[in-house]
Design a protein around this motif. Structure first.
Motif, mmCIF file in Angstrom:
data_model
loop_
_atom_site.group_PDB
_atom_site.id
_atom_site.type_symbol
_atom_site.label_atom_id
_atom_site.label_comp_id
_atom_site.label_asym_id
_atom_site.label_seq_id
_atom_site.Cartn_x
_atom_site.Cartn_y
_atom_site.Cartn_z
ATOM 1 N N GLY A 74 40.527 38.598 41.694
ATOM 2 C CA GLY A 74 40.284 37.172 41.508
ATOM 3 C C GLY A 74 41.508 36.384 41.059
ATOM 4 O O GLY A 74 41.474 35.159 41.039
ATOM 5 N N LEU A 120 30.065 27.310 38.101
ATOM 6 C CA LEU A 120 29.930 27.999 39.391
ATOM 7 C C LEU A 120 30.682 29.325 39.396
ATOM 8 O O LEU A 120 30.192 30.318 39.941
ATOM 9 N N CYS A 121 31.841 29.329 38.776
ATOM 10 C CA CYS A 121 32.626 30.564 38.697
ATOM 11 C C CYS A 121 31.884 31.628 37.895
ATOM 12 O O CYS A 121 31.804 32.785 38.312
ATOM 13 N N ARG A 122 31.328 31.248 36.767
ATOM 14 C CA ARG A 122 30.562 32.206 35.953
ATOM 15 C C ARG A 122 29.368 32.748 36.737
ATOM 16 O O ARG A 122 29.097 33.939 36.725
ATOM 17 N N TRP A 123 28.659 31.855 37.416
ATOM 18 C CA TRP A 123 27.483 32.262 38.193
ATOM 19 C C TRP A 123 27.886 33.195 39.338
ATOM 20 O O TRP A 123 27.278 34.248 39.526
ATOM 21 N N ALA A 124 28.915 32.813 40.110
ATOM 22 C CA ALA A 124 29.343 33.628 41.255
ATOM 23 C C ALA A 124 29.859 34.977 40.795
ATOM 24 O O ALA A 124 29.587 36.005 41.428
ATOM 25 N N ASN A 125 30.591 35.004 39.684
ATOM 26 C CA ASN A 125 31.106 36.279 39.193
ATOM 27 C C ASN A 125 29.973 37.187 38.733
ATOM 28 O O ASN A 125 29.971 38.384 39.038
ATOM 29 N N ARG A 127 26.865 37.139 39.747
ATOM 30 C CA ARG A 127 25.980 37.499 40.845
ATOM 31 C C ARG A 127 26.655 38.342 41.924
ATOM 32 O O ARG A 127 26.047 39.265 42.457
ATOM 33 N N TYR A 128 27.900 38.023 42.273
ATOM 34 C CA TYR A 128 28.527 38.654 43.433
ATOM 35 C C TYR A 128 29.749 39.511 43.138
ATOM 36 O O TYR A 128 29.901 40.589 43.689
ATOM 37 N N PHE A 129 30.659 39.027 42.300
ATOM 38 C CA PHE A 129 31.965 39.662 42.200
ATOM 39 C C PHE A 129 32.086 40.711 41.104
ATOM 40 O O PHE A 129 32.736 41.719 41.284
ATOM 41 N N HIS A 130 31.523 40.453 39.956
ATOM 42 C CA HIS A 130 31.584 41.358 38.793
ATOM 43 C C HIS A 130 33.011 41.727 38.430
ATOM 44 O O HIS A 130 33.318 42.870 38.162
#
Length: 138
Positions: A74, A120-125, A127-130
């Motif tokens: 990231g 959005l970054c917190r949510w995407a990380n 949910r998807y990226f970890h």
């Protein structure tokens, strides 16, 4: 003795001084930032580089040790998005606060954008990226 009030007062004075300085050297002015990013005027770029040199010297004198960070998937896209947002909006996340304090109310849109982007970054990380948040604290 360090009390909460004394620390708060020191932080307020430091913040006001930094905001005043940043506004007066032009970092709160979109036109100045645009001229820096398009290399039309090197004054701001040299000011920024000078500040980096000063802080590197101060850290060396104070013997500040930094723990090595890990670079993950990231970092590069995040850096590109950060730089692009800075160039488009005319400031890093702190500059819109200086702009609003200077009377430039359209910077409120940038502040909202930064807030939404962080969420959005917190949510995407999550949910998807970890991705490892490291010292950034997503």
């Amino acid at each position: 003795m360090r009390t909460r009030g004394a620390i708060l007062l020191a932080n307020i004075i430091t913040g006001l001084t930094l905001g005043y300085t940043v506004a007066n050297i032009g970092f709160g002015d979109y036109t100045e930032l645009n001229r820096m990013f398009t290399f039309q005027d090197l004054r701001m770029l040299l000011s920024f580089a000078g500040a980096v040199v000063i802080i590197v010297c101060a850290f060396a004198l104070l013997r500040v040790r930094r723990t090595p960070g890990r670079i993950h998937g990231g970092v590069i896209p995040g850096a590109v998005m950060f730089g692009t947002g800075w160039a488009i909006s005319g400031g890093c996340p702190a500059i819109p606060i200086v702009q609003v304090a200077s009377g430039y109310l359209p910077a409120l849109i940038t502040i909202v954008g930064v807030t939404v982007g962080i969420r959005l970054c917190r949510w995407a990380n999550a949910r998807y990226f970890h991705l490892d948040r490291g010292s950034c604290g997503l």
